[in-house]
Design an enzyme around this catalytic site. Sequence first.
Site, PDB file in Angstrom:
ATOM      1  N   GLY A 103      -4.187  -6.763  -7.497  1.00 56.33           N
ATOM      2  CA  GLY A 103      -5.300  -5.916  -6.972  1.00 56.33           C
ATOM      3  C   GLY A 103      -4.936  -5.364  -5.463  1.00 56.33           C
ATOM      4  O   GLY A 103      -5.819  -4.842  -5.092  1.00 56.33           O
ATOM      5  N   GLN A 104      -3.715  -5.382  -5.065  1.00 61.37           N
ATOM      6  CA  GLN A 104      -3.422  -4.758  -3.821  1.00 61.37           C
ATOM      7  C   GLN A 104      -3.850  -3.292  -3.692  1.00 61.37           C
ATOM      8  O   GLN A 104      -3.468  -2.614  -4.570  1.00 61.37           O
ATOM      9  CB  GLN A 104      -2.001  -4.974  -3.415  1.00 61.37           C
ATOM     10  CG  GLN A 104      -1.698  -4.488  -1.880  1.00 61.37           C
ATOM     11  CD  GLN A 104      -0.350  -4.615  -1.336  1.00 61.37           C
ATOM     12  OE1 GLN A 104       0.666  -5.072  -1.977  1.00 61.37           O
ATOM     13  NE2 GLN A 104      -0.222  -4.229  -0.175  1.00 61.37           N
ATOM     14  N   SER A 105      -4.830  -2.902  -2.716  1.00 62.97           N
ATOM     15  CA  SER A 105      -5.161  -1.608  -2.685  1.00 62.97           C
ATOM     16  C   SER A 105      -4.667  -0.886  -1.473  1.00 62.97           C
ATOM     17  O   SER A 105      -4.813   0.335  -1.496  1.00 62.97           O
ATOM     18  CB  SER A 105      -6.695  -1.392  -2.874  1.00 62.97           C
ATOM     19  OG  SER A 105      -7.258  -2.195  -1.827  1.00 62.97           O
ATOM     20  N   HIS A 111      -6.318 -12.259   3.439  1.00 60.46           N
ATOM     21  CA  HIS A 111      -7.875 -12.279   3.358  1.00 60.46           C
ATOM     22  C   HIS A 111      -8.103 -13.913   3.773  1.00 60.46           C
ATOM     23  O   HIS A 111      -7.659 -14.709   3.155  1.00 60.46           O
ATOM     24  CB  HIS A 111      -8.365 -12.069   2.163  1.00 60.46           C
ATOM     25  CG  HIS A 111      -7.995 -10.662   1.439  1.00 60.46           C
ATOM     26  ND1 HIS A 111      -9.139  -9.723   1.357  1.00 60.46           N
ATOM     27  CD2 HIS A 111      -7.042  -9.890   0.832  1.00 60.46           C
ATOM     28  CE1 HIS A 111      -8.743  -8.807   0.737  1.00 60.46           C
ATOM     29  NE2 HIS A 111      -7.467  -8.838   0.481  1.00 60.46           N
ATOM     30  N   ASP A 150     -13.845  -7.451   6.898  1.00 62.45           N
ATOM     31  CA  ASP A 150     -13.509  -6.621   5.745  1.00 62.45           C
ATOM     32  C   ASP A 150     -14.856  -5.713   5.621  1.00 62.45           C
ATOM     33  O   ASP A 150     -15.963  -6.155   5.881  1.00 62.45           O
ATOM     34  CB  ASP A 150     -13.313  -7.393   4.574  1.00 62.45           C
ATOM     35  CG  ASP A 150     -12.791  -6.791   3.362  1.00 62.45           C
ATOM     36  OD1 ASP A 150     -11.542  -6.880   3.066  1.00 62.45           O
ATOM     37  OD2 ASP A 150     -13.456  -5.764   2.881  1.00 62.45           O
ATOM     38  N   HIS A 169      -1.832  -7.600   4.245  1.00 56.55           N
ATOM     39  CA  HIS A 169      -2.824  -8.272   5.067  1.00 56.55           C
ATOM     40  C   HIS A 169      -3.205  -9.633   4.309  1.00 56.55           C
ATOM     41  O   HIS A 169      -3.047  -9.591   3.193  1.00 56.55           O
ATOM     42  CB  HIS A 169      -4.035  -7.274   4.814  1.00 56.55           C
ATOM     43  CG  HIS A 169      -4.354  -6.779   3.451  1.00 56.55           C
ATOM     44  ND1 HIS A 169      -3.592  -5.681   3.135  1.00 56.55           N
ATOM     45  CD2 HIS A 169      -5.164  -6.982   2.623  1.00 56.55           C
ATOM     46  CE1 HIS A 169      -3.918  -5.224   2.005  1.00 56.55           C
ATOM     47  NE2 HIS A 169      -5.112  -6.273   1.392  1.00 56.55           N
ATOM     48  N   ASN A 195      -2.770 -10.416  -1.535  1.00 52.20           N
ATOM     49  CA  ASN A 195      -2.282  -9.667  -2.848  1.00 52.20           C
ATOM     50  C   ASN A 195      -1.204  -8.528  -2.783  1.00 52.20           C
ATOM     51  O   ASN A 195      -0.985  -8.021  -1.638  1.00 52.20           O
ATOM     52  CB  ASN A 195      -3.589  -8.510  -3.301  1.00 52.20           C
ATOM     53  CG  ASN A 195      -4.800  -9.475  -3.745  1.00 52.20           C
ATOM     54  OD1 ASN A 195      -4.659 -10.730  -4.152  1.00 52.20           O
ATOM     55  ND2 ASN A 195      -6.029  -9.087  -3.107  1.00 52.20           N
TER      56      ASN A 195
END
Length: 114
Positions: free
Chosen positions: A93-95, A102, A30, A100, A87
Amino acid sequence: MPDCIFCRIAEKKIPAKIVYEDDMVVAFEDLDPQAPVHVLVIPKKHIATLLDAGDEDMALFGRIVKAANSIARDRGIAERGFRLVTNCNPESGQSVYHIHFHILGGRPMLWPPG
Ligand code: 5GP
Ligand code: ZN
């Protein structure tokens, strides 16, 4: 997906520190790590969110878990403990809208999460 940053990482069109790759999955460090180990595991296939996973993708999710376990063992966090987090949609909070997972570890994790 030409405008998707994680598709571009999977295609090696933009740089990332790739730590694992097979025919279906890529994993990379990340950019803004939240723990001593913070690796993202993604499918090469563009899937925007968890809710977009179809029946045909179930084997792919098994491969993601397999890759995450392998990375956790390689990084020495498997027995200590780690999180595998995804997320889904804005309140989570998915951006980045390419699914994906984490892998987070190397420090004690709090619960409940923020
Ligand atoms: P989300 O908030 O969608 O669950 O997680 C997106 C993650 O992608 C964040 O932890 C963020 O630091 C990471 N990220 C965003 N853009 C890039 C990038 O270009 N390269 C890498 N390696 N990570 C990224
Ligand atoms: Zn994508």
